[in-house]
Design an enzyme around this catalytic site. Structure first.
Site, PDB file in Angstrom:
ATOM      1  N   LEU A   1      36.590  41.009  41.455  1.00 40.67           N
ATOM      2  CA  LEU A   1      36.972  39.612  41.281  1.00 40.67           C
ATOM      3  C   LEU A   1      38.481  39.444  41.417  1.00 40.67           C
ATOM      4  O   LEU A   1      39.252  40.123  40.726  1.00 40.67           O
ATOM      5  CB  LEU A   1      36.505  39.158  39.895  1.00 40.67           C
ATOM      6  CG  LEU A   1      36.838  37.752  39.434  1.00 40.67           C
ATOM      7  CD1 LEU A   1      36.227  36.721  40.368  1.00 40.67           C
ATOM      8  CD2 LEU A   1      36.314  37.540  38.023  1.00 40.67           C
ATOM      9  N   SER A   2      38.915  38.597  42.341  1.00 38.94           N
ATOM     10  CA  SER A   2      40.325  38.271  42.526  1.00 38.94           C
ATOM     11  C   SER A   2      41.135  39.557  42.797  1.00 38.94           C
ATOM     12  O   SER A   2      40.879  40.245  43.784  1.00 38.94           O
ATOM     13  CB  SER A   2      40.835  37.517  41.301  1.00 38.94           C
ATOM     14  OG  SER A   2      42.110  36.958  41.540  1.00 38.94           O
ATOM     15  N   TRP A   3      42.083  39.911  41.921  1.00 42.40           N
ATOM     16  CA  TRP A   3      42.823  41.166  42.094  1.00 42.40           C
ATOM     17  C   TRP A   3      41.867  42.354  42.166  1.00 42.40           C
ATOM     18  O   TRP A   3      42.068  43.283  42.956  1.00 42.40           O
ATOM     19  CB  TRP A   3      43.804  41.340  40.929  1.00 42.40           C
ATOM     20  CG  TRP A   3      44.638  42.578  40.970  1.00 42.40           C
ATOM     21  CD1 TRP A   3      45.879  42.716  41.520  1.00 42.40           C
ATOM     22  CD2 TRP A   3      44.318  43.862  40.416  1.00 42.40           C
ATOM     23  NE1 TRP A   3      46.348  44.006  41.360  1.00 42.40           N
ATOM     24  CE2 TRP A   3      45.408  44.743  40.677  1.00 42.40           C
ATOM     25  CE3 TRP A   3      43.217  44.362  39.724  1.00 42.40           C
ATOM     26  CZ2 TRP A   3      45.421  46.069  40.274  1.00 42.40           C
ATOM     27  CZ3 TRP A   3      43.226  45.697  39.314  1.00 42.40           C
ATOM     28  CH2 TRP A   3      44.315  46.536  39.590  1.00 42.40           C
TER      29      TRP A   3
ATOM     30  N   THR B   1      38.659  36.580  46.353  1.00 36.31           N
ATOM     31  CA  THR B   1      39.685  37.606  46.553  1.00 36.31           C
ATOM     32  C   THR B   1      40.432  37.416  47.868  1.00 36.31           C
ATOM     33  O   THR B   1      40.186  36.476  48.632  1.00 36.31           O
ATOM     34  CB  THR B   1      39.068  39.005  46.455  1.00 36.31           C
ATOM     35  OG1 THR B   1      40.098  39.973  46.309  1.00 36.31           O
ATOM     36  CG2 THR B   1      38.215  39.340  47.679  1.00 36.31           C
TER      37      THR B   1
END
Length: 284
Positions: free
Chosen positions: A100-102, A126
């Site tokens: 998720l994301s980073w 992401t």
């Protein structure tokens, strides 16, 4: 603590002491969940409630929550090696992975460096790194600081700007996140290390070499990582599938996080072989 959940444990992995939690051990095929910048594995709790039929593994990244802080900012390549070692440390050779994301950037690197560890992949909200389309300036300026992890009041004020997706209309979800974030915040240096890990990193030159089935999830109202980045990632993946959450903001605080497990299961079961298949999110 609900049935099937386990207490966190400290594991020495790759030179770090990591806070790790394994829920529903032995159920189904294991799913590793890798969170966004500054976020502990506990922020996946709402999501995990809908995955009682399979083992889930979370950890706090170095410098976050109950994990040790690096002496020098590690690269994503090194962190990918740590994650691969963690998978083996909890008794597995191969897992499904959601980033998720980073955390999505980290698991892209994991899939590149250690493809034998990743069976199937979900990339949620992401980025492909450098040359990606940047987010809204106001959101990026908030993201540059870990203050939202130290002050629930500050998080409440900045959440609509940072997360989008109508998060202000879900005060219960926002309050739960605020409490979890402030309970196990990142260290300021640990947060900086996570930002530094993305320096000079890009997955675009090699995404086409990732052969595992991959679901790309993105909201069309994400102030941090615009939807165009998800389209770019999915287009580069040989077995990529894009799912757009209509009206969804940053996935880590989407007002509809309970839908994710159903999307993931359906997409992994069907195993599309076409380069991209775009699907609308279910009504509701």
């Amino acid at each position: 603590m609900t049935a099937g959940t386990a207490a966190p444990q400290q594991l020495d992995v790759g030179g770090f002491s990591l806070r790790v939690r394994v829920d529903h051990a032995g159920a189904g095929h294991p799913l590793l969940l890798v969170n966004g910048i500054g976020a502990t594995g506990d922020l996946f709790d709402t999501f995990r409630e809908h995955l009682a039929d399979r083992e889930t593994i979370t950890f706090d990244a170095p410098g976050v929550g109950g994990s040790s802080t690096p002496h020098y900012p590690p690269t994503l390549r090194r962190l990918a090696g740590v994650v691969a070692e963690l998978v083996r440390a909890v008794g597995h050779e191969r897992v499904d992975v959601l980033g998720l994301s980073w955390g999505g950037a980290l698991v892209q690197e994991l899939a590149r460096r250690h493809p034998d560890v990743v069976r199937r992949l979900v990339l949620a909200g992401t980025t492909p790194g450098w040359v990606s389309l940047p987010g809204r300036p106001a959101a990026i300026s908030i993201l540059a600081s870990p203050m939202r992890y130290y002050s629930p009041g500050y998080l409440t004020r900045v959440a609509p700007t940072l997360y989008g997706g109508g998060i202000q209309d879900h005060p219960d979800l926002l309050g739960e996140h605020a409490a979890q974030r402030s309970a196990h915040p990142p260290t300021p240096y640990g947060y900086l290390c996570q930002i530094a890990a993305l320096r000079r990193w890009s997955s675009l030159p090699w995404l086409h070499r990732l052969e595992m089935p991959t679901l790309v999830l993105a909201g069309d109202d994400d102030p941090i990582i615009p939807l165009a980045n998800a389209r770019l990632i999915a287009a580069r993946l040989p077995r990529g599938r894009l799912h757009v959450v209509r009206g969804g903001g940053t996935c880590s605080s989407s007002p509809t996080p309970t839908r994710w497990p159903a999307w993931s299961r359906r997409s992994w079961i069907s195993r599309a072989r076409t380069p991209i298949r775009r699907r609308r999110s279910p009504a509701g």
